[in-house]
Design an enzyme around this catalytic site. Sequence first.
Site, PDB file in Angstrom:
ATOM      1  N   CYS A  46      38.891 -48.789 -26.088  1.00 48.03           N
ATOM      2  CA  CYS A  46      40.042 -49.211 -26.898  1.00 48.03           C
ATOM      3  C   CYS A  46      39.942 -47.863 -27.999  1.00 48.03           C
ATOM      4  O   CYS A  46      41.024 -47.435 -28.295  1.00 48.03           O
ATOM      5  CB  CYS A  46      39.990 -50.253 -27.494  1.00 48.03           C
ATOM      6  N   ASP A  78      36.328 -57.156 -28.227  1.00 50.37           N
ATOM      7  CA  ASP A  78      36.546 -58.301 -27.988  1.00 50.37           C
ATOM      8  C   ASP A  78      36.269 -58.219 -26.283  1.00 50.37           C
ATOM      9  O   ASP A  78      35.990 -59.279 -25.992  1.00 50.37           O
ATOM     10  CB  ASP A  78      38.091 -58.866 -28.143  1.00 50.37           C
ATOM     11  N   CYS A 119      40.906 -51.136 -31.054  1.00 54.05           N
ATOM     12  CA  CYS A 119      40.417 -52.416 -30.705  1.00 54.05           C
ATOM     13  C   CYS A 119      40.900 -53.442 -31.691  1.00 54.05           C
ATOM     14  O   CYS A 119      41.138 -53.092 -32.965  1.00 54.05           O
ATOM     15  CB  CYS A 119      39.200 -52.582 -30.444  1.00 54.05           C
ATOM     16  N   ASP A 120      41.324 -54.495 -31.382  1.00 53.47           N
ATOM     17  CA  ASP A 120      41.989 -55.613 -32.115  1.00 53.47           C
ATOM     18  C   ASP A 120      41.928 -55.649 -33.533  1.00 53.47           C
ATOM     19  O   ASP A 120      42.723 -55.528 -34.669  1.00 53.47           O
ATOM     20  CB  ASP A 120      41.625 -57.165 -31.500  1.00 53.47           C
ATOM     21  N   LYS A 121      40.673 -55.750 -34.149  1.00 51.38           N
ATOM     22  CA  LYS A 121      40.310 -55.916 -35.389  1.00 51.38           C
ATOM     23  C   LYS A 121      40.449 -54.799 -36.512  1.00 51.38           C
ATOM     24  O   LYS A 121      40.400 -54.970 -37.459  1.00 51.38           O
ATOM     25  CB  LYS A 121      38.787 -56.784 -35.868  1.00 51.38           C
ATOM     26  N   CYS A 191      43.937 -52.732 -24.792  1.00 52.87           N
ATOM     27  CA  CYS A 191      44.154 -53.573 -23.649  1.00 52.87           C
ATOM     28  C   CYS A 191      45.865 -53.445 -23.792  1.00 52.87           C
ATOM     29  O   CYS A 191      46.604 -53.735 -24.646  1.00 52.87           O
ATOM     30  CB  CYS A 191      43.865 -55.094 -23.843  1.00 52.87           C
ATOM     31  N   GLU A 440      37.282 -66.177 -29.648  1.00 48.50           N
ATOM     32  CA  GLU A 440      38.219 -66.224 -28.648  1.00 48.50           C
ATOM     33  C   GLU A 440      37.849 -67.003 -27.483  1.00 48.50           C
ATOM     34  O   GLU A 440      36.836 -66.668 -27.073  1.00 48.50           O
ATOM     35  CB  GLU A 440      38.829 -64.837 -28.276  1.00 48.50           C
ATOM     36  N   SER A 466      42.443 -65.137 -27.311  1.00 44.45           N
ATOM     37  CA  SER A 466      42.845 -64.013 -27.161  1.00 44.45           C
ATOM     38  C   SER A 466      44.419 -63.767 -26.976  1.00 44.45           C
ATOM     39  O   SER A 466      45.031 -64.663 -26.358  1.00 44.45           O
ATOM     40  CB  SER A 466      42.169 -63.277 -25.638  1.00 44.45           C
TER      41      SER A 466
END
Length: 566
Positions: A46, A78, A119-121, A191, A440, A466
Amino acid sequence: MNSDQIKKGYHRAPARAMLKAIGLSDADLEKPLVGVANTWTEAGPCNYHLRTLSAQVKEGIRHAGGTPLEFNTIVVSDGISMGTEAMKASLISREVIADSIEVAVRGHLFDAVVVLSGCDKTIPAAIMALARLNLPSLMLYGGSIMPGKFDGHDVTIQDVFEAVGACAAGRMSLEDLNRLENSACPGAGACGGQFTANTMSMAATFMGISPMGVNDIPAKDPRKEQAAFRCGELVMQLLAKDVRPRSVVTRAALENAVASVAASGGSTNAVLHILAIARELGVEFTLEDFDRISAKTPILVSLKPGGLYTAPDLERAGGQALVAQRLMTAGLIVDGATVSGMSLFDEAREAVETQGQMVVRSANAPLKKVGGIAILRGSLAPEGAVMKLSGHNRTYFAGPARVFDTEHDAFEAVQGGTIRSGDVIIIRYAGPAGAPGMPEMLAVTGALVGAGLADSVALITDGRFSGASYGFVIGHVCPEAVRGGPLAFVRDCDPIEIDVEKRLVDVKVDLSSRVAGWEVPRPLYTSGAFAKYARLVSSASEGAVTGCGPVMQEQTAFNHKEVLTP
Protein backbone atom coordinates in the site's frame (compact mmCIF):
# COMPACT_ATOMS: atom_id res chain seq x y z
CA MET A 1 7.32 32.39 9.26
CA ASN A 2 6.84 29.71 11.89
CA SER A 3 10.29 28.31 11.06
CA ASP A 4 11.98 31.66 11.74
CA GLN A 5 12.07 30.64 15.40
CA ILE A 6 14.59 27.96 14.42
CA LYS A 7 16.59 29.64 11.66
CA LYS A 8 16.60 33.46 12.12
CA GLY A 9 19.07 35.58 14.12
CA TYR A 10 22.69 35.24 15.12
CA HIS A 11 21.75 33.12 18.16
CA ARG A 12 20.34 30.43 15.80
CA ALA A 13 23.73 29.86 14.16
CA PRO A 14 24.08 26.36 15.71
CA ALA A 15 20.72 25.33 14.24
CA ARG A 16 21.65 26.69 10.82
CA ALA A 17 24.99 24.89 10.99
CA MET A 18 23.21 21.57 11.54
CA LEU A 19 20.72 22.24 8.75
CA LYS A 20 23.59 23.09 6.41
CA ALA A 21 25.11 19.70 7.26
CA ILE A 22 22.25 18.06 5.33
CA GLY A 23 22.90 20.26 2.29
CA LEU A 24 20.73 23.32 2.88
CA SER A 25 22.08 26.70 1.81
CA ASP A 26 21.44 30.18 3.14
CA ALA A 27 19.03 30.63 0.23
CA ASP A 28 17.16 27.46 1.24
CA LEU A 29 16.85 28.73 4.80
CA GLU A 30 15.34 31.99 3.62
CA LYS A 31 12.37 30.04 2.25
CA PRO A 32 9.47 28.42 4.14
CA LEU A 33 10.32 25.01 5.58
CA VAL A 34 7.66 22.51 4.49
CA GLY A 35 7.35 19.17 6.23
CA VAL A 36 6.72 16.17 3.96
CA ALA A 37 5.37 13.41 6.21
CA ASN A 38 5.83 10.10 4.43
CA THR A 39 4.27 6.81 5.47
CA TRP A 40 6.55 4.77 3.21
CA THR A 41 7.38 1.20 4.15
CA GLU A 42 8.71 -1.97 2.57
CA ALA A 43 6.39 -4.04 4.78
CA GLY A 44 3.40 -3.98 2.44
CA PRO A 45 2.33 -2.83 -1.04
CA CYS A 46 0.00 0.00 0.00
CA ASN A 47 2.81 2.43 0.85
CA TYR A 48 5.71 0.80 -0.97
CA HIS A 49 5.80 3.37 -3.80
CA LEU A 50 5.54 6.51 -1.67
CA ARG A 51 9.27 7.31 -1.86
CA THR A 52 8.81 8.04 -5.56
CA LEU A 53 5.78 10.22 -4.91
CA SER A 54 7.44 12.11 -2.05
CA ALA A 55 10.34 13.00 -4.35
CA GLN A 56 7.84 14.61 -6.73
CA VAL A 57 6.05 16.43 -3.90
CA LYS A 58 9.40 17.89 -2.83
CA GLU A 59 10.20 18.98 -6.38
CA GLY A 60 6.85 20.75 -6.52
CA ILE A 61 7.56 22.53 -3.23
CA ARG A 62 10.98 23.67 -4.46
CA HIS A 63 9.50 24.83 -7.77
CA ALA A 64 6.97 26.95 -5.86
CA GLY A 65 9.57 28.56 -3.59
CA GLY A 66 9.72 26.33 -0.52
CA THR A 67 12.29 24.10 1.15
CA PRO A 68 10.94 20.59 1.73
CA LEU A 69 12.12 18.41 4.60
CA GLU A 70 10.90 14.80 4.59
CA PHE A 71 10.35 12.53 7.57
CA ASN A 72 8.73 9.13 8.01
CA THR A 73 6.23 7.37 10.28
CA ILE A 74 5.43 3.77 11.12
CA VAL A 75 2.87 1.72 9.14
CA VAL A 76 1.01 -1.51 9.92
CA SER A 77 -0.42 -3.44 6.98
CA ASP A 78 -3.90 -4.66 7.79
CA GLY A 79 -3.97 -7.19 4.97
CA ILE A 80 -0.73 -8.82 6.06
CA SER A 81 -1.45 -8.82 9.79
CA MET A 82 -5.11 -9.89 9.44
CA GLY A 83 -6.17 -12.83 11.59
CA THR A 84 -3.01 -12.79 13.73
CA GLU A 85 -1.93 -11.15 16.96
CA ALA A 86 -0.24 -8.51 14.80
CA MET A 87 -3.66 -7.21 13.69
CA LYS A 88 -4.11 -5.65 17.12
CA ALA A 89 -1.44 -3.14 16.15
CA SER A 90 -3.46 -1.77 13.25
CA LEU A 91 -5.83 0.66 14.98
CA ILE A 92 -3.20 1.42 17.61
CA SER A 93 -0.94 2.55 14.76
CA ARG A 94 -3.45 5.26 13.81
CA GLU A 95 -2.77 7.03 17.11
CA VAL A 96 0.99 6.52 16.86
CA ILE A 97 1.10 7.87 13.29
CA ALA A 98 -0.98 10.94 14.16
CA ASP A 99 1.14 11.58 17.25
CA SER A 100 4.41 11.16 15.37
CA ILE A 101 3.41 13.58 12.61
CA GLU A 102 2.31 16.13 15.18
CA VAL A 103 5.51 15.79 17.21
CA ALA A 104 7.79 15.98 14.17
CA VAL A 105 6.06 19.08 12.79
CA ARG A 106 5.96 20.86 16.14
CA GLY A 107 9.52 19.76 16.86
CA HIS A 108 10.83 21.42 13.69
CA LEU A 109 8.43 24.37 13.52
CA PHE A 110 7.54 23.69 9.90
CA ASP A 111 5.52 26.32 8.07
CA ALA A 112 3.31 23.93 6.10
CA VAL A 113 2.81 20.18 5.70
CA VAL A 114 2.05 17.57 3.05
CA VAL A 115 1.25 14.04 4.25
CA LEU A 116 1.50 11.03 1.94
CA SER A 117 -0.81 8.20 2.97
CA GLY A 118 -1.57 4.70 1.74
CA CYS A 119 -2.68 1.83 3.97
CA ASP A 120 -5.91 2.13 5.93
CA LYS A 121 -4.88 3.84 9.16
CA THR A 122 -2.41 6.25 7.59
CA ILE A 123 -5.25 8.24 5.98
CA PRO A 124 -7.28 9.13 9.10
CA ALA A 125 -4.06 9.49 11.09
CA ALA A 126 -2.82 12.06 8.58
CA ILE A 127 -6.03 14.08 8.76
CA MET A 128 -6.11 13.86 12.56
CA ALA A 129 -2.58 15.24 12.74
CA LEU A 130 -3.31 18.04 10.26
CA ALA A 131 -6.42 18.98 12.24
CA ARG A 132 -4.35 19.25 15.42
CA LEU A 133 -1.58 21.27 13.83
CA ASN A 134 -3.87 23.53 11.77
CA LEU A 135 -1.04 24.65 9.50
CA PRO A 136 -1.46 25.16 5.73
CA SER A 137 -1.50 21.55 4.58
CA LEU A 138 -3.03 18.79 2.50
CA MET A 139 -3.03 15.01 2.21
CA LEU A 140 -2.07 12.97 -0.84
CA TYR A 141 -3.26 9.36 -1.00
CA GLY A 142 -0.85 7.00 -2.77
CA GLY A 143 -3.61 5.37 -4.79
CA SER A 144 -5.14 2.00 -5.44
CA ILE A 145 -3.45 -1.16 -6.60
CA MET A 146 -4.63 -2.46 -9.96
CA PRO A 147 -6.83 -5.57 -9.88
CA GLY A 148 -5.19 -8.92 -10.46
CA LYS A 149 -6.36 -11.43 -13.05
CA PHE A 150 -7.47 -14.98 -12.21
CA ASP A 151 -9.13 -17.29 -14.70
CA GLY A 152 -10.03 -14.35 -16.88
CA HIS A 153 -11.63 -12.05 -14.30
CA ASP A 154 -10.51 -9.25 -11.98
CA VAL A 155 -9.62 -10.20 -8.41
CA THR A 156 -8.53 -8.37 -5.25
CA ILE A 157 -7.14 -9.40 -1.87
CA GLN A 158 -10.75 -9.97 -0.80
CA ASP A 159 -10.91 -12.95 -3.15
CA VAL A 160 -7.85 -14.49 -1.50
CA PHE A 161 -9.35 -14.26 2.00
CA GLU A 162 -12.56 -15.86 0.73
CA ALA A 163 -10.61 -18.54 -1.12
CA VAL A 164 -9.06 -19.65 2.19
CA GLY A 165 -12.56 -20.51 3.42
CA ALA A 166 -13.42 -22.17 0.12
CA CYS A 167 -10.28 -24.28 0.33
CA ALA A 168 -11.11 -25.38 3.89
CA ALA A 169 -14.64 -26.30 2.77
CA GLY A 170 -13.29 -28.39 -0.11
CA ARG A 171 -14.64 -26.01 -2.73
CA MET A 172 -11.22 -24.96 -4.02
CA SER A 173 -7.96 -26.82 -4.47
CA LEU A 174 -4.68 -25.83 -2.88
CA GLU A 175 -3.23 -25.45 -6.37
CA ASP A 176 -5.92 -22.95 -7.37
CA LEU A 177 -5.49 -21.08 -4.08
CA ASN A 178 -1.78 -20.76 -4.85
CA ARG A 179 -2.50 -19.49 -8.38
CA LEU A 180 -4.88 -16.90 -6.93
CA GLU A 181 -2.35 -15.89 -4.28
CA ASN A 182 0.25 -15.33 -7.00
CA SER A 183 -1.98 -13.13 -9.15
CA ALA A 184 -4.26 -11.14 -6.82
CA CYS A 185 -1.85 -8.28 -6.04
CA PRO A 186 0.09 -7.27 -9.17
CA GLY A 187 2.05 -4.34 -7.70
CA ALA A 188 2.15 -1.40 -5.35
CA GLY A 189 -0.95 0.38 -4.13
CA ALA A 190 -3.68 0.04 -1.52
CA CYS A 191 -6.36 -2.66 -1.70
CA GLY A 192 -8.47 -2.08 -4.79
CA GLY A 193 -12.10 -2.34 -3.67
CA GLN A 194 -14.04 0.22 -1.68
CA PHE A 195 -12.32 -1.12 1.39
CA THR A 196 -11.10 1.19 4.14
CA ALA A 197 -8.24 2.88 2.25
CA ASN A 198 -10.30 3.84 -0.80
CA THR A 199 -13.29 4.71 1.41
CA MET A 200 -11.20 7.14 3.44
CA SER A 201 -9.49 8.45 0.31
CA MET A 202 -12.91 9.46 -1.03
CA ALA A 203 -13.95 10.84 2.36
CA ALA A 204 -10.79 12.99 2.44
CA THR A 205 -11.64 14.45 -0.96
CA PHE A 206 -15.19 15.24 0.12
CA MET A 207 -13.83 16.83 3.30
CA GLY A 208 -11.72 19.08 1.10
CA ILE A 209 -8.37 18.12 2.62
CA SER A 210 -7.26 16.34 -0.59
CA PRO A 211 -7.62 18.03 -4.00
CA MET A 212 -10.25 16.51 -6.27
CA GLY A 213 -8.92 14.05 -8.84
CA VAL A 214 -5.61 13.36 -7.13
CA ASN A 215 -6.51 10.49 -4.83
CA ASP A 216 -8.37 8.67 -7.63
CA ILE A 217 -5.29 8.07 -9.76
CA PRO A 218 -4.00 4.48 -9.30
CA ALA A 219 -0.69 4.02 -7.52
CA LYS A 220 1.46 3.09 -10.50
CA ASP A 221 -0.21 5.27 -13.11
CA PRO A 222 2.35 7.75 -14.56
CA ARG A 223 -0.11 10.58 -13.84
CA LYS A 224 0.34 9.98 -10.10
CA GLU A 225 3.81 11.51 -10.07
CA GLN A 226 2.52 14.57 -11.92
CA ALA A 227 -0.26 14.89 -9.35
CA ALA A 228 2.29 14.64 -6.53
CA PHE A 229 4.30 17.48 -8.07
CA ARG A 230 1.12 19.60 -8.24
CA CYS A 231 0.42 18.87 -4.56
CA GLY A 232 3.85 20.25 -3.70
CA GLU A 233 3.05 23.44 -5.59
CA LEU A 234 -0.42 23.60 -4.07
CA VAL A 235 0.73 23.51 -0.46
CA MET A 236 2.80 26.62 -1.16
CA GLN A 237 -0.34 28.35 -2.45
CA LEU A 238 -2.15 27.36 0.75
CA LEU A 239 0.71 28.84 2.76
CA ALA A 240 0.64 32.07 0.76
CA LYS A 241 -3.11 32.41 1.29
CA ASP A 242 -2.98 31.11 4.89
CA VAL A 243 -5.61 28.43 4.21
CA ARG A 244 -5.72 26.04 7.15
CA PRO A 245 -7.50 22.70 7.72
CA ARG A 246 -10.03 23.97 10.22
CA SER A 247 -11.34 26.48 7.68
CA VAL A 248 -11.84 23.64 5.19
CA VAL A 249 -12.82 20.55 7.22
CA THR A 250 -15.97 21.91 8.84
CA ARG A 251 -18.94 20.01 10.23
CA ALA A 252 -20.64 20.34 6.83
CA ALA A 253 -17.52 18.89 5.19
CA LEU A 254 -17.66 15.91 7.55
CA GLU A 255 -21.30 15.36 6.61
CA ASN A 256 -20.28 15.41 2.95
CA ALA A 257 -17.66 12.79 3.74
CA VAL A 258 -20.25 10.55 5.39
CA ALA A 259 -22.50 10.94 2.35
CA SER A 260 -19.64 9.77 0.12
CA VAL A 261 -19.14 6.71 2.34
CA ALA A 262 -22.85 5.91 2.26
CA ALA A 263 -23.17 6.41 -1.50
CA SER A 264 -20.17 4.21 -2.29
CA GLY A 265 -21.01 1.34 0.07
CA GLY A 266 -17.84 2.14 1.96
CA SER A 267 -16.14 0.60 4.95
CA THR A 268 -17.66 0.73 8.44
CA ASN A 269 -14.20 1.79 9.63
CA ALA A 270 -15.09 5.23 8.29
CA VAL A 271 -17.36 5.63 11.33
CA LEU A 272 -14.44 5.27 13.72
CA HIS A 273 -12.18 7.48 11.67
CA ILE A 274 -14.56 10.34 10.96
CA LEU A 275 -15.55 10.43 14.64
CA ALA A 276 -11.85 10.65 15.53
CA ILE A 277 -11.24 13.43 13.00
CA ALA A 278 -14.25 15.37 14.28
CA ARG A 279 -12.88 15.11 17.77
CA GLU A 280 -9.51 16.54 16.71
CA LEU A 281 -11.37 19.44 15.11
CA GLY A 282 -13.50 20.02 18.21
CA VAL A 283 -16.64 19.38 16.14
CA GLU A 284 -19.55 17.58 17.78
CA PHE A 285 -20.32 14.49 15.71
CA THR A 286 -22.11 11.32 16.83
CA LEU A 287 -23.20 7.91 15.63
CA GLU A 288 -26.66 9.32 14.96
CA ASP A 289 -25.19 11.62 12.31
CA PHE A 290 -24.01 8.58 10.37
CA ASP A 291 -27.40 6.90 10.58
CA ARG A 292 -29.27 10.06 9.57
CA ILE A 293 -27.07 10.78 6.56
CA SER A 294 -26.88 7.16 5.40
CA ALA A 295 -30.65 6.74 5.65
CA LYS A 296 -31.24 9.49 3.09
CA THR A 297 -28.29 8.71 0.79
CA PRO A 298 -28.74 5.93 -1.79
CA ILE A 299 -25.90 3.64 -2.83
CA LEU A 300 -24.86 4.94 -6.24
CA VAL A 301 -21.47 3.33 -6.78
CA SER A 302 -20.96 -0.36 -7.62
CA LEU A 303 -17.67 -1.09 -5.90
CA LYS A 304 -16.39 -4.27 -4.28
CA PRO A 305 -17.16 -5.86 -1.87
CA GLY A 306 -20.86 -5.08 -2.25
CA GLY A 307 -20.62 -4.18 -5.95
CA LEU A 308 -18.77 -5.31 -9.05
CA TYR A 309 -15.92 -2.88 -9.69
CA THR A 310 -12.65 -1.59 -8.25
CA ALA A 311 -11.24 1.87 -7.60
CA PRO A 312 -9.37 2.06 -10.95
CA ASP A 313 -12.70 1.34 -12.68
CA LEU A 314 -14.26 4.27 -10.82
CA GLU A 315 -11.42 6.56 -11.90
CA ARG A 316 -11.93 5.58 -15.53
CA ALA A 317 -15.69 6.12 -15.21
CA GLY A 318 -15.33 9.73 -14.06
CA GLY A 319 -13.81 9.43 -10.60
CA GLN A 320 -14.76 10.88 -7.27
CA ALA A 321 -15.78 14.08 -9.04
CA LEU A 322 -18.57 12.16 -10.79
CA VAL A 323 -19.77 10.82 -7.43
CA ALA A 324 -19.73 14.38 -6.09
CA GLN A 325 -21.67 15.57 -9.13
CA ARG A 326 -24.36 12.92 -8.58
CA LEU A 327 -24.69 13.79 -4.89
CA MET A 328 -24.69 17.53 -5.63
CA THR A 329 -27.44 17.15 -8.24
CA ALA A 330 -29.52 15.11 -5.79
CA GLY A 331 -29.08 17.71 -3.05
CA LEU A 332 -27.32 15.25 -0.76
CA ILE A 333 -24.15 17.28 -0.14
CA VAL A 334 -23.48 20.98 0.41
CA ASP A 335 -20.86 23.24 -1.10
CA GLY A 336 -17.67 24.06 0.75
CA ALA A 337 -14.04 25.05 0.49
CA THR A 338 -11.30 22.64 -0.59
CA VAL A 339 -7.52 22.80 -0.59
CA SER A 340 -7.54 23.05 -4.40
CA GLY A 341 -8.82 26.62 -4.16
CA MET A 342 -12.05 25.63 -5.91
CA SER A 343 -15.29 24.88 -4.11
CA LEU A 344 -16.49 21.30 -3.91
CA PHE A 345 -19.38 22.07 -6.25
CA ASP A 346 -17.09 23.75 -8.79
CA GLU A 347 -14.95 20.63 -8.78
CA ALA A 348 -18.03 18.43 -9.16
CA ARG A 349 -19.24 20.44 -12.15
CA GLU A 350 -15.95 19.67 -13.92
CA ALA A 351 -16.53 15.89 -13.74
CA VAL A 352 -16.30 14.14 -17.11
CA GLU A 353 -18.38 10.98 -17.28
CA THR A 354 -17.11 8.22 -19.54
CA GLN A 355 -19.80 7.23 -22.01
CA GLY A 356 -21.31 3.85 -21.22
CA GLN A 357 -19.73 3.55 -17.77
CA MET A 358 -21.52 1.19 -15.37
CA VAL A 359 -19.79 2.07 -12.10
CA VAL A 360 -21.72 5.16 -10.94
CA ARG A 361 -25.52 5.20 -11.09
CA SER A 362 -27.82 8.19 -11.05
CA ALA A 363 -29.82 9.04 -7.94
CA ASN A 364 -32.95 8.09 -9.88
CA ALA A 365 -31.69 4.54 -10.43
CA PRO A 366 -29.55 3.67 -7.39
CA LEU A 367 -28.18 0.28 -6.46
CA LYS A 368 -30.00 0.62 -3.14
CA LYS A 369 -32.33 3.33 -1.90
CA VAL A 370 -30.47 3.78 1.41
CA GLY A 371 -26.78 4.10 2.16
CA GLY A 372 -24.37 1.45 3.26
CA ILE A 373 -24.28 2.01 7.04
CA ALA A 374 -26.81 1.70 9.86
CA ILE A 375 -26.43 2.38 13.58
CA LEU A 376 -28.17 -0.16 15.79
CA ARG A 377 -28.90 -0.05 19.49
CA GLY A 378 -30.62 -2.36 21.95
CA SER A 379 -30.01 -4.55 24.95
CA LEU A 380 -26.86 -5.94 23.32
CA ALA A 381 -25.48 -2.54 22.25
CA PRO A 382 -26.95 0.23 24.44
CA GLU A 383 -24.31 2.74 23.28
CA GLY A 384 -24.54 1.74 19.65
CA ALA A 385 -23.20 -0.67 17.04
CA VAL A 386 -22.39 -0.31 13.35
CA MET A 387 -23.85 -2.47 10.60
CA LYS A 388 -22.87 -2.59 6.93
CA LEU A 389 -25.92 -2.69 4.67
CA SER A 390 -24.20 -3.01 1.29
CA GLY A 391 -23.61 -6.50 -0.05
CA HIS A 392 -26.88 -7.98 1.27
CA ASN A 393 -30.59 -7.22 1.41
CA ARG A 394 -31.65 -8.81 4.70
CA THR A 395 -33.32 -6.64 7.31
CA TYR A 396 -34.07 -9.23 10.02
CA PHE A 397 -32.24 -12.11 11.65
CA ALA A 398 -32.94 -14.17 14.74
CA GLY A 399 -31.02 -17.15 16.01
CA PRO A 400 -29.04 -18.73 18.83
CA ALA A 401 -25.77 -17.24 19.98
CA ARG A 402 -22.48 -19.01 19.34
CA VAL A 403 -20.09 -17.23 21.68
CA PHE A 404 -16.32 -16.95 21.22
CA ASP A 405 -13.86 -15.01 23.35
CA THR A 406 -11.30 -14.75 20.55
CA GLU A 407 -11.36 -14.29 16.78
CA HIS A 408 -9.07 -17.32 16.43
CA ASP A 409 -11.60 -19.61 18.11
CA ALA A 410 -14.38 -18.34 15.85
CA PHE A 411 -12.22 -18.82 12.76
CA GLU A 412 -11.38 -22.38 13.82
CA ALA A 413 -15.09 -23.12 14.32
CA VAL A 414 -15.90 -21.90 10.81
CA GLN A 415 -12.99 -23.82 9.30
CA GLY A 416 -13.95 -26.91 11.31
CA GLY A 417 -17.53 -26.89 10.06
CA THR A 418 -19.21 -26.46 13.45
CA ILE A 419 -21.02 -23.22 12.56
CA ARG A 420 -24.52 -23.90 11.28
CA SER A 421 -26.99 -21.94 9.19
CA GLY A 422 -29.04 -19.70 11.49
CA ASP A 423 -26.30 -19.18 14.07
CA VAL A 424 -25.43 -15.75 15.46
CA ILE A 425 -21.66 -15.76 15.93
CA ILE A 426 -20.51 -13.50 18.76
CA ILE A 427 -16.84 -12.55 19.05
CA ARG A 428 -16.19 -10.57 22.21
CA TYR A 429 -13.21 -9.05 24.05
CA ALA A 430 -12.12 -7.72 20.65
CA GLY A 431 -12.84 -4.03 21.33
CA PRO A 432 -10.40 -1.11 21.51
CA ALA A 433 -9.41 -1.88 25.11
CA GLY A 434 -10.23 -5.57 25.20
CA ALA A 435 -8.11 -6.91 22.35
CA PRO A 436 -6.49 -4.35 22.64
CA GLY A 437 -6.63 -2.55 19.31
CA MET A 438 -10.05 -3.63 17.96
CA PRO A 439 -8.84 -6.07 15.26
CA GLU A 440 -10.75 -6.59 12.03
CA MET A 441 -12.59 -9.84 11.39
CA LEU A 442 -11.86 -10.34 7.68
CA ALA A 443 -10.36 -13.77 8.29
CA VAL A 444 -13.67 -14.90 9.82
CA THR A 445 -15.98 -13.18 7.32
CA GLY A 446 -13.84 -14.39 4.44
CA ALA A 447 -14.00 -17.94 5.83
CA LEU A 448 -17.80 -17.67 6.11
CA VAL A 449 -18.07 -16.58 2.48
CA GLY A 450 -15.76 -19.37 1.39
CA ALA A 451 -17.78 -21.91 3.38
CA GLY A 452 -21.02 -20.72 1.76
CA LEU A 453 -22.43 -19.38 5.04
CA ALA A 454 -22.31 -15.61 4.45
CA ASP A 455 -26.04 -15.39 3.69
CA SER A 456 -27.24 -17.70 6.45
CA VAL A 457 -25.43 -16.57 9.62
CA ALA A 458 -25.00 -13.30 11.49
CA LEU A 459 -21.84 -12.05 13.19
CA ILE A 460 -21.73 -9.60 16.11
CA THR A 461 -18.54 -8.26 17.68
CA ASP A 462 -17.11 -5.42 19.71
CA GLY A 463 -14.23 -5.59 17.23
CA ARG A 464 -14.47 -4.19 13.72
CA PHE A 465 -14.58 -5.32 10.12
CA SER A 466 -12.37 -4.84 7.13
CA GLY A 467 -13.85 -2.83 4.30
CA ALA A 468 -13.59 -6.10 2.35
CA SER A 469 -16.05 -7.80 4.72
CA TYR A 470 -19.68 -8.20 3.81
CA GLY A 471 -22.68 -10.19 4.98
CA PHE A 472 -25.03 -9.78 7.95
CA VAL A 473 -22.34 -8.40 10.24
CA ILE A 474 -22.46 -5.96 13.16
CA GLY A 475 -19.35 -4.45 14.74
CA HIS A 476 -18.23 -1.70 17.12
CA VAL A 477 -20.66 -2.96 19.80
CA CYS A 478 -20.56 -0.52 22.70
CA PRO A 479 -19.87 -0.73 25.56
CA GLU A 480 -17.29 -3.35 24.73
CA ALA A 481 -17.19 -6.58 26.73
CA VAL A 482 -13.99 -5.86 28.64
CA ARG A 483 -15.61 -2.73 30.08
CA GLY A 484 -18.65 -4.65 31.25
CA GLY A 485 -20.84 -4.31 28.20
CA PRO A 486 -23.67 -6.82 27.68
CA LEU A 487 -21.61 -8.95 25.28
CA ALA A 488 -19.61 -10.11 28.31
CA PHE A 489 -22.66 -11.90 29.73
CA VAL A 490 -24.11 -13.60 26.65
CA ARG A 491 -23.94 -17.40 26.60
CA ASP A 492 -24.26 -20.04 23.92
CA CYS A 493 -27.84 -20.54 22.73
CA ASP A 494 -29.12 -17.20 24.08
CA PRO A 495 -31.70 -15.96 21.53
CA ILE A 496 -30.47 -12.95 19.56
CA GLU A 497 -32.69 -10.69 17.45
CA ILE A 498 -31.52 -8.17 14.85
CA ASP A 499 -34.06 -5.83 13.25
CA VAL A 500 -32.45 -3.39 10.84
CA GLU A 501 -35.61 -1.38 10.11
CA LYS A 502 -36.14 -0.81 13.84
CA ARG A 503 -32.38 -0.31 14.32
CA LEU A 504 -32.37 -2.93 17.10
CA VAL A 505 -29.90 -5.58 18.22
CA ASP A 506 -31.21 -7.44 21.26
CA VAL A 507 -30.49 -10.44 23.44
CA LYS A 508 -33.84 -11.87 24.53
CA VAL A 509 -32.87 -12.94 28.04
CA ASP A 510 -32.27 -11.12 31.31
CA LEU A 511 -28.49 -10.79 31.68
CA SER A 512 -28.53 -8.99 35.03
CA SER A 513 -28.23 -12.18 37.08
CA ARG A 514 -24.94 -12.99 35.34
CA VAL A 515 -23.15 -9.80 36.37
CA ALA A 516 -22.35 -10.85 39.94
CA GLY A 517 -18.93 -12.40 40.19
CA TRP A 518 -17.86 -11.36 36.69
CA GLU A 519 -14.20 -10.39 36.52
CA VAL A 520 -12.42 -8.40 33.86
CA PRO A 521 -10.28 -10.81 31.83
CA ARG A 522 -6.59 -10.66 32.58
CA PRO A 523 -4.93 -8.32 30.04
CA LEU A 524 -2.53 -9.96 27.63
CA TYR A 525 -0.29 -6.88 27.64
CA THR A 526 0.69 -5.30 30.94
CA SER A 527 3.40 -2.94 29.70
CA GLY A 528 4.44 -1.16 26.55
CA ALA A 529 2.42 0.57 23.84
CA PHE A 530 -0.43 -1.96 23.77
CA ALA A 531 -1.00 -1.69 27.51
CA LYS A 532 -0.87 2.11 27.39
CA TYR A 533 -3.39 2.14 24.55
CA ALA A 534 -5.77 -0.17 26.44
CA ARG A 535 -5.69 2.15 29.46
CA LEU A 536 -6.26 5.35 27.49
CA VAL A 537 -8.52 4.44 24.59
CA SER A 538 -12.08 5.75 24.47
CA SER A 539 -15.17 3.86 23.36
CA ALA A 540 -15.58 3.03 19.69
CA SER A 541 -18.72 5.18 19.82
CA GLU A 542 -16.34 8.12 20.37
CA GLY A 543 -13.84 7.12 17.68
CA ALA A 544 -11.55 4.90 19.82
CA VAL A 545 -9.12 7.75 20.43
CA THR A 546 -6.41 8.16 23.05
CA GLY A 547 -5.73 11.88 23.01
CA CYS A 548 -7.01 14.69 25.18
CA GLY A 549 -8.78 16.83 22.60
CA PRO A 550 -11.77 19.07 23.19
CA VAL A 551 -14.38 16.31 23.29
CA MET A 552 -12.44 13.78 25.33
CA GLN A 553 -14.30 12.53 28.38
CA GLU A 554 -13.04 10.37 31.19
CA GLN A 555 -14.23 6.76 31.06
CA THR A 556 -17.08 6.18 33.47
CA ALA A 557 -18.41 2.99 35.00
CA PHE A 558 -21.04 1.24 32.92
CA ASN A 559 -24.47 1.03 34.55
CA HIS A 560 -25.62 -2.55 33.98
CA LYS A 561 -28.98 -2.11 35.68
CA GLU A 562 -30.22 0.29 33.02
CA VAL A 563 -29.63 -1.96 30.03
CA LEU A 564 -29.28 -5.63 30.88
CA THR A 565 -32.99 -6.45 31.03
CA PRO A 566 -34.72 -7.16 27.71
